[in-house]
Design an enzyme around this catalytic site. Structure first.
Site, PDB file in Angstrom:
ATOM      1  N   ARG A 101       0.877  -1.176   0.000  1.00  4.93           N
ATOM      2  CA  ARG A 101       0.000   0.000   0.000  1.00  4.93           C
ATOM      3  C   ARG A 101       0.907   1.216   0.000  1.00  4.93           C
ATOM      4  NH1 ARG A 101      -5.422   1.430   3.437  1.00  4.93           N
ATOM      5  NH2 ARG A 101      -6.176  -0.022   1.850  1.00  4.93           N
ATOM      6  N   ASP A 215     -17.402   6.615  -1.251  1.00  4.03           N
ATOM      7  CA  ASP A 215     -16.036   6.549  -0.699  1.00  4.03           C
ATOM      8  C   ASP A 215     -15.807   7.883   0.015  1.00  4.03           C
ATOM      9  OD1 ASP A 215     -13.332   6.056  -0.196  1.00  4.03           O
ATOM     10  OD2 ASP A 215     -12.690   6.258  -2.276  1.00  4.03           O
TER      11      ASP A 215
HETATM   12  N1   CP Z   1     -11.409  -0.253   2.393  1.00  4.61           N
HETATM   13  C1   CP Z   1     -10.131  -0.286   2.814  1.00  4.61           C
HETATM   14  O1   CP Z   1      -9.191  -0.516   2.048  1.00  4.61           O
HETATM   15  O2   CP Z   1      -9.990  -0.083   4.149  1.00  4.61           O
HETATM   16  P1   CP Z   1      -8.625   0.131   4.949  1.00  4.61           P
HETATM   17  O3   CP Z   1      -8.065   1.472   4.525  1.00  4.61           O
HETATM   18  O4   CP Z   1      -9.001   0.088   6.385  1.00  4.61           O
HETATM   19  O5   CP Z   1      -7.670  -0.959   4.574  1.00  4.61           O
HETATM   20  N1  NVA Z   2     -10.112   6.667  -1.493  1.00  2.00           N
HETATM   21  C1  NVA Z   2      -9.787   6.207  -0.180  1.00  2.00           C
HETATM   22  C2  NVA Z   2     -10.016   4.741  -0.049  1.00  2.00           C
HETATM   23  C3  NVA Z   2      -9.835   4.194   1.330  1.00  2.00           C
HETATM   24  C4  NVA Z   2      -9.998   2.719   1.404  1.00  2.00           C
HETATM   25  C5  NVA Z   2      -8.351   6.575   0.164  1.00  2.00           C
HETATM   26  O1  NVA Z   2      -7.491   6.461  -0.718  1.00  2.00           O
HETATM   27  O2  NVA Z   2      -8.087   6.985   1.303  1.00  2.00           O
END
Ligand code: CP
Ligand code: NVA
Length: 302
Positions: A101, A215
């Site tokens: 991530r 979102d």
């Molecule tokens: N939806 C999602 O990716 O949640 P987190 O940011 O908690 O991993």
């Molecule tokens: N668009 C959001 C998604 C979180 C799961 C972000 O990037 O923070």
């Protein structure tokens, strides 16, 4: 070697295969199913916060038989300027796969290129493909095939979640409408040549929709713009009035975390909690199926 860096890294047929396998894995969870990753170790490299993605990948990888090492970006030398290329080459010599991530999609791609191990996108600024895999799985579990259904995304149409939705709509042929104000609409090249509709009108998007999807207004990394975003996106909210415009019994979905009173009302979130928390749970099943598939391809040297 096959990676999963974008929703479009698998063909529609391959994605279908993963969703089928996820259904079996969900059904058979805890029944002593095989552990195809026995003896492997996987790295989880997270430069942004996470609840769902972190736990679903950690548990999923362990259930598949792998050992897992979680590392947050600021605890690594990467956070002090060590190049991604060097980090990738080190981790690639010890791990069998990586779940990442981070911010830039190009950093994820650099890691995949230099590590030589299976790499999976756990969210970047550009995409969140595993989320959309789980969302399609959830819709099909509740309502049957997604092809032909009408999905309305309401809110920041320029962030990672709608971008992966657009790629999914191209692959599966469902009708996607994105309601977002100017300045928050998807990049034209992402939409060009597709049937995806982009509008400023939340009502137009919601009218007759089978799914209303939301979102956050302030994605991770955009905190400095929070005040402006809250003002600009005000009104792009899933609420009772909007739901009344959708098809009867329309699903309300949210990738979470949710900010009640902003992109969704507390009333809508609680009324649709079974769907929304099923989305979260289904991350586990689809990601297990995805990783099992990627590892099969690796063994077959595809
Ligand atoms: N939806 C999602 O990716 O949640 P987190 O940011 O908690 O991993
Ligand atoms: N668009 C959001 C998604 C979180 C799961 C972000 O990037 O923070």
């Amino acid at each position: 070697m096959r990676h999963y860096l974008s929703f479009s890294d698998m063909s529609p047929e391959e994605t279908r295969g993963v969703l089928r396998r996820a259904r079996e894995m969900k059904r058979d969870r805890g029944k002593g199913a095989g552990r195809p990753l026995d003896g492997e170790h996987w790295a989880m490299l997270f430069a942004k916060a996470s609840t769902r993605t972190r736990v679903s990948f950690e548990i999923g990888l362990r259930e598949l038989g792998a050992g897992v090492v979680f590392m947050s970006g600021d605890q690594l030398q990467l956070g002090r300027g060590e190049p991604i290329e060097d980090t990738a080459r080190v981790l690639g010599r010890m791990f069998h796969g990586a779940v990442i991530r981070t911010f830039a999609q190009s950093d994820l791609e650099t890691f995949a290129r230099h590590s030589g191990i299976v790499t999976v996108n756990a969210l970047t600024d550009a995409e969140h493909p595993c989320q959309i895999l789980a969302d399609i799985f959830t819709i099909e579990e509740l309502r049957g095939p997604i092809t032909g259904q009408r999905i309305a995304f309401i809110g920041d149409g320029a962030c990672n979640v709608p971008a992966s939705w657009i790629l999914a709509a191209r692959a599966f042929g469902f009708r996607l409408t994105i309601a977002a104000p100017r300045g928050y609409q998807p990049a034209p090249e992402l939409v060009r040549g597709s049937d995806v509709r982009v509008t400023e009108s939340v009502e137009e998007a919601a009218l007759g929709a089978d799914v209303l999807y939301s979102d956050v207004w302030v994605s991770m990394g955009k905190e400095a713009e929070a005040q402006r975003r809250l003002a600009d996106l005000n009104g792009y909210q899933i609420n009772r009035e909007l739901h009344a415009l959708a098809a009867p019994g329309a699903l309300v979905m949210h990738c979470l975390p949710a900010y009640r009173g902003k992109e969704i009302t507390d009333e809508m979130l609680e009324a649709h909690a079974p769907t929304i928390f099923a989305q979260a749970e289904n991350r586990l099943h689809v990601q297990k199926a995805l990783i099992a598939q990627l590892c099969e391809w690796r063994r077959a040297r595809r």
